[in-house]
Design a protein around this motif. Structure first.
Motif, PDB file in Angstrom:
ATOM      1  N   HIS A  13     -12.687   2.851   5.892  1.00 29.63           N
ATOM      2  CA  HIS A  13     -12.970   3.750   7.004  1.00 29.63           C
ATOM      3  C   HIS A  13     -13.282   2.952   8.272  1.00 29.63           C
ATOM      4  O   HIS A  13     -13.872   1.861   8.222  1.00 29.63           O
ATOM      5  N   ASN A  14     -12.855   3.512   9.403  1.00 28.01           N
ATOM      6  CA  ASN A  14     -13.071   2.922  10.728  1.00 28.01           C
ATOM      7  C   ASN A  14     -12.374   1.580  10.894  1.00 28.01           C
ATOM      8  O   ASN A  14     -12.789   0.751  11.719  1.00 28.01           O
ATOM      9  N   TRP A  15     -11.293   1.356  10.105  1.00 30.66           N
ATOM     10  CA  TRP A  15     -10.499   0.130  10.235  1.00 30.66           C
ATOM     11  C   TRP A  15      -9.110   0.420  10.801  1.00 30.66           C
ATOM     12  O   TRP A  15      -8.332  -0.495  11.021  1.00 30.66           O
ATOM     13  N   GLY A  16      -8.798   1.689  11.007  1.00 33.14           N
ATOM     14  CA  GLY A  16      -7.528   2.046  11.630  1.00 33.14           C
ATOM     15  C   GLY A  16      -6.322   1.940  10.723  1.00 33.14           C
ATOM     16  O   GLY A  16      -5.214   1.698  11.218  1.00 33.14           O
ATOM     17  N   ASN A  17      -6.503   2.136   9.419  1.00 34.67           N
ATOM     18  CA  ASN A  17      -5.398   2.035   8.470  1.00 34.67           C
ATOM     19  C   ASN A  17      -5.399   3.238   7.535  1.00 34.67           C
ATOM     20  O   ASN A  17      -6.452   3.641   7.036  1.00 34.67           O
ATOM     21  N   CYS A  18      -4.216   3.772   7.275  1.00 37.01           N
ATOM     22  CA  CYS A  18      -4.079   4.886   6.326  1.00 37.01           C
ATOM     23  C   CYS A  18      -3.853   4.324   4.924  1.00 37.01           C
ATOM     24  O   CYS A  18      -2.777   4.459   4.336  1.00 37.01           O
ATOM     25  N   GLY A  19      -4.888   3.667   4.402  1.00 40.09           N
ATOM     26  CA  GLY A  19      -4.806   3.128   3.049  1.00 40.09           C
ATOM     27  C   GLY A  19      -5.203   4.161   2.020  1.00 40.09           C
ATOM     28  O   GLY A  19      -5.310   5.359   2.298  1.00 40.09           O
ATOM     29  N   TRP A  20      -5.433   3.679   0.807  1.00 43.52           N
ATOM     30  CA  TRP A  20      -5.722   4.608  -0.296  1.00 43.52           C
ATOM     31  C   TRP A  20      -7.082   5.276  -0.129  1.00 43.52           C
ATOM     32  O   TRP A  20      -7.222   6.475  -0.409  1.00 43.52           O
ATOM     33  N   ILE A  21      -8.072   4.538   0.315  1.00 48.22           N
ATOM     34  CA  ILE A  21      -9.397   5.152   0.492  1.00 48.22           C
ATOM     35  C   ILE A  21      -9.350   6.209   1.593  1.00 48.22           C
ATOM     36  O   ILE A  21      -9.862   7.336   1.426  1.00 48.22           O
ATOM     37  N   SER A  22      -8.743   5.885   2.709  1.00 46.59           N
ATOM     38  CA  SER A  22      -8.626   6.861   3.797  1.00 46.59           C
ATOM     39  C   SER A  22      -7.752   8.041   3.409  1.00 46.59           C
ATOM     40  O   SER A  22      -8.010   9.188   3.817  1.00 46.59           O
ATOM     41  N   SER A  23      -6.728   7.791   2.591  1.00 50.62           N
ATOM     42  CA  SER A  23      -5.835   8.879   2.180  1.00 50.62           C
ATOM     43  C   SER A  23      -6.557   9.892   1.312  1.00 50.62           C
ATOM     44  O   SER A  23      -6.374  11.114   1.470  1.00 50.62           O
ATOM     45  N   LEU A  24      -7.373   9.410   0.399  1.00 50.61           N
ATOM     46  CA  LEU A  24      -8.131  10.343  -0.452  1.00 50.61           C
ATOM     47  C   LEU A  24      -9.140  11.136   0.377  1.00 50.61           C
ATOM     48  O   LEU A  24      -9.374  12.325   0.109  1.00 50.61           O
ATOM     49  N   THR A  25      -9.712  10.492   1.384  1.00 49.60           N
ATOM     50  CA  THR A  25     -10.634  11.220   2.268  1.00 49.60           C
ATOM     51  C   THR A  25      -9.890  12.266   3.089  1.00 49.60           C
ATOM     52  O   THR A  25     -10.354  13.400   3.258  1.00 49.60           O
TER      53      THR A  25
END
Length: 312
Positions: A214-226
């Motif tokens: 979060h707050n790193w500007g990337n649509c990774g797996w953690i952000s995607s689940l959120t």
């Protein structure tokens, strides 16, 4: 007279040629006169196997001859192109920009001219990998924008996604792709080491982007689940981008191993890299000018100190 010489008590049929043989007498084996026919299951003669091996060897020789002719034609074509370039000069052709554009191309890139034939495929794959990562970063902007639309607190991620695209796209091209291109072009050990150092950092960036903190500007797996908890369509879009980041990381690892294997076959080493670095530094005009100025300044100060000592 013959009747008096014959035995009257002998068996009259003993010399009869038409008398059938007795039951206990075996008939002699008569060899068969049937012509010999080769059965399909029998093995082929040795000369057939030799003929096959000769045909295979001849086909292999023809294949090698065609490959040598192809390489010779490629070398001739490259030599002619190099001669044309030496006469007319090398003009930058990358990025391919229109003539009316205010900024012209910055680099010269031609795989068929600069890169040896056996390394062209690897260098092209690395070029496509750089393009793939650039496209992923571009899509990451839209993913973070969609996330920001459903969650107003994600403005930092959207802003950083734009920054990462503007930063990593040119920096990755200049810092690891161009050193790799130059390493295979001129067989430079120093460029290989620059590539390995920067590419390891690039691989770490791929891992962080695929994770998606979060707050790193990337649509990774953690952000995607959120994001999936906020909106299913946005979450699916972010998951696709996270999969692209993951694929980029996996392909980067595979290509790193492949390039390292090719590097070991080129004869490059750390000692050669040191020699190339020292030669490049000493041949640099700026370094030469700075060294000459430093030497002259030191000599002048030493002469002044010596003169003052003599006066005292």
């Amino acid at each position: 007279m013959s009747d008096f010489d014959s035995n009257p008590f002998a068996d009259p049929d003993i010399n009869n040629p038409f008398k059938p043989p007795p039951g206990n007498v075996k008939m002699p084996n008569v060899p068969s006169t049937q012509p010999a026919i080769m059965k399909p299951t029998e093995e082929h003669p040795a000369y057939t196997q030799i003929a096959k091996e000769h045909a295979l060897a001849q086909a292999e020789l023809l294949k090698r001859q065609e490959e040598l002719e192809r390489k010779a034609a490629e070398l001739d074509r490259r030599e002619r192109e190099m001669q044309n370039l030496s006469q007319h000069g090398r003009k930058n052709n990358w990025p391919p920009l229109p003539g009316s554009f205010p900024v012209g191309p910055c680099f010269y890139q031609d795989f068929s001219v600069d890169i040896p034939v056996e390394f062209q495929k690897t260098v092209k794959i690395m070029y496509y990998l750089w393009m793939f990562h650039a496209v992923t970063l571009f899509l990451n902007i839209f993913g973070c924008l969609a996330w920001f639309c459903v969650d107003p607190t994600r403005g930092v991620d959207f802003g950083l996604s734009i920054l990462w695209f503007l930063l990593f796209t040119p920096c990755s091209f200049v810092c690891w792709y161009r050193p790799l291109y130059g390493a295979f072009r001129s067989d430079s050990s120093f460029r290989f080491f620059v590539f390995f150092f920067v590419y390891i950092c690039q691989f770490a960036v791929h891992i962080l982007q695929a994770a998606g903190f979060h707050n790193w500007g990337n649509c990774g797996w953690i952000s995607s689940l959120t994001g999936l908890n906020k909106s299913i369509p946005v979450g699916i879009m972010m998951i696709i981008i996270a999969a692209l980041f993951t694929a980029s990381a996996v392909i980067s690892l595979v290509m790193f191993k492949k390039v390292h294997g090719l590097y070991r076959t080129t004869g490059a080493s750390f000692e050669k890299a040191q020699q190339e670095f020292a030669t490049g530094v000493m041949s640099n005009k700026t370094v030469q000018t700075a060294a000459a100025n430093a030497a002259s300044t030191a000599a002048t100060s030493a002469a002044q100190n010596a003169f003052k000592g003599n006066q005292i």
